[in-house]
Design an enzyme around this catalytic site. Sequence first.
Site, short mmCIF file in Angstrom:
data_model
loop_
_atom_site.label_atom_id
_atom_site.label_comp_id
_atom_site.label_asym_id
_atom_site.label_seq_id
_atom_site.Cartn_x
_atom_site.Cartn_y
_atom_site.Cartn_z
N LYS A 170 13.64 20.23 140.22
CA LYS A 170 12.50 19.49 139.67
C LYS A 170 11.61 18.91 140.77
O LYS A 170 12.04 18.07 141.55
CB LYS A 170 13.03 18.38 138.77
CG LYS A 170 11.99 17.63 137.97
CD LYS A 170 12.65 17.05 136.73
CE LYS A 170 11.85 15.96 136.07
NZ LYS A 170 12.51 15.52 134.82
N ARG A 224 11.26 10.88 129.55
CA ARG A 224 11.31 10.93 128.10
C ARG A 224 12.55 10.19 127.60
O ARG A 224 13.55 10.07 128.31
CB ARG A 224 11.33 12.38 127.63
CG ARG A 224 10.04 13.12 128.03
CD ARG A 224 9.97 14.49 127.40
NE ARG A 224 11.09 15.32 127.79
CZ ARG A 224 11.61 16.28 127.02
NH1 ARG A 224 11.11 16.52 125.83
NH2 ARG A 224 12.60 17.01 127.45
N ARG A 265 18.97 23.56 129.44
CA ARG A 265 19.80 23.81 130.62
C ARG A 265 20.07 25.31 130.72
O ARG A 265 20.27 25.96 129.69
CB ARG A 265 21.15 23.09 130.52
CG ARG A 265 21.04 21.57 130.54
CD ARG A 265 20.68 21.05 131.94
NE ARG A 265 20.61 19.60 131.95
CZ ARG A 265 19.53 18.89 131.65
NH1 ARG A 265 18.41 19.51 131.30
NH2 ARG A 265 19.54 17.58 131.68
P1 ATP Z 1 15.77 16.93 132.02
O1 ATP Z 1 15.00 16.93 133.31
O2 ATP Z 1 17.07 16.22 132.10
O3 ATP Z 1 15.80 18.24 131.33
P2 ATP Z 1 13.51 15.79 130.93
O4 ATP Z 1 12.77 16.99 131.30
O5 ATP Z 1 13.25 15.23 129.59
O6 ATP Z 1 15.03 16.02 131.02
P3 ATP Z 1 12.44 13.43 131.91
O7 ATP Z 1 13.04 12.55 130.90
O8 ATP Z 1 11.02 13.83 131.78
O9 ATP Z 1 13.31 14.71 132.06
O10 ATP Z 1 12.61 12.80 133.36
C1 ATP Z 1 13.68 11.95 133.67
C2 ATP Z 1 14.73 12.69 134.46
O11 ATP Z 1 14.19 13.18 135.69
C3 ATP Z 1 15.84 11.75 134.90
O12 ATP Z 1 16.86 11.74 133.94
C4 ATP Z 1 16.30 12.29 136.26
O13 ATP Z 1 17.35 13.20 136.10
C5 ATP Z 1 15.13 13.06 136.77
N1 ATP Z 1 14.42 12.36 137.87
C6 ATP Z 1 14.23 11.03 138.05
N2 ATP Z 1 13.50 10.79 139.14
C7 ATP Z 1 13.20 12.00 139.67
C8 ATP Z 1 12.46 12.43 140.81
N3 ATP Z 1 11.84 11.59 141.64
N4 ATP Z 1 12.38 13.76 141.03
C9 ATP Z 1 12.97 14.65 140.22
N5 ATP Z 1 13.67 14.31 139.13
C10 ATP Z 1 13.79 13.00 138.87
#
Ligand code: ATP
Length: 239
Positions: free
Chosen positions: A104, A40, A237
């Site tokens: 995640k 996002r 968070r």
């Molecule tokens: P956050 O996870 O920071 O709360 P978000 O849910 O909006 O934000 P997204 O923007 O959907 O997260 O996903 C991008 C984020 O996911 C990146 O900023 C990075 O920290 C994390 N990310 C990137 N690649 C991976 C991966 N392969 N596995 C897990 N997390 C990842």
Amino acid sequence: VAIETVAETGSTNADLMARLGGLRGPLLRIADNQTAGRGRAGRSWLSQPGAALMFSLAWPFKGPLHKMTGLPMAVGVALAETIVSLGVPVQIKWPNDLLRDGAKLAGILVETQNTGNAIWAVIGCGINLVMPDELEARIGRDVASAPWLAQMDRNQLMAALLSRLAAVLAEFDDTGFAPFAERWNALHAWHGKEVVLLDQGAVVRQGRAAGVDDIGRLLLDTSAGRVEILSGDVSLRLI
Ligand code: ATP
């Protein structure tokens, strides 16, 4: 659902978003690797060949447009329930990340576009199957993987995800998010936990996460009472 696969592309979501005008029905695009995977708000999803199951599904909805705010949460329910049913315990972090043991495991990115004939959503998903050290180092935060899913036949895994996802999307188009709220809340990773809400890195709210309402907003119990948060681009968070 038409299905296509590609060894490598920039972003399956970007590929499908560029083709919405020419689509006649749902299309699933699967990539073994993405070189410019998107999260996002311009954030990136990082991968390397074979490490994750990555796909995007373009799906037409009749609307109305305001209903679509609940779609990322409905997608989270579909994917989390499927993964749990395959033997990997996951939970959802609002709005729609899938966590395993607090880290995640999968990211979901939903983008929408009104083409005039339909409201299209491109639903992108990346699920970490294995997590090589160098990939983990590039991501630079606590991440999870699911070796148990990595051992499964990739087509069977994709078929299980697609069949539940398609059923959820069809139901969602008729009913909106309301019938999914209870299922989402049953999978809520941070239920009752004290959290902060970040907007572009800055803390904008603090409170106790109390699940989602029937349009998918996060219910946050703050010192000033209960507030409802629309997903937009805010991140949660634990504190
Ligand atoms: P956050 O996870 O920071 O709360 P978000 O849910 O909006 O934000 P997204 O923007 O959907 O997260 O996903 C991008 C984020 O996911 C990146 O900023 C990075 O920290 C994390 N990310 C990137 N690649 C991976 C991966 N392969 N596995 C897990 N997390 C990842």
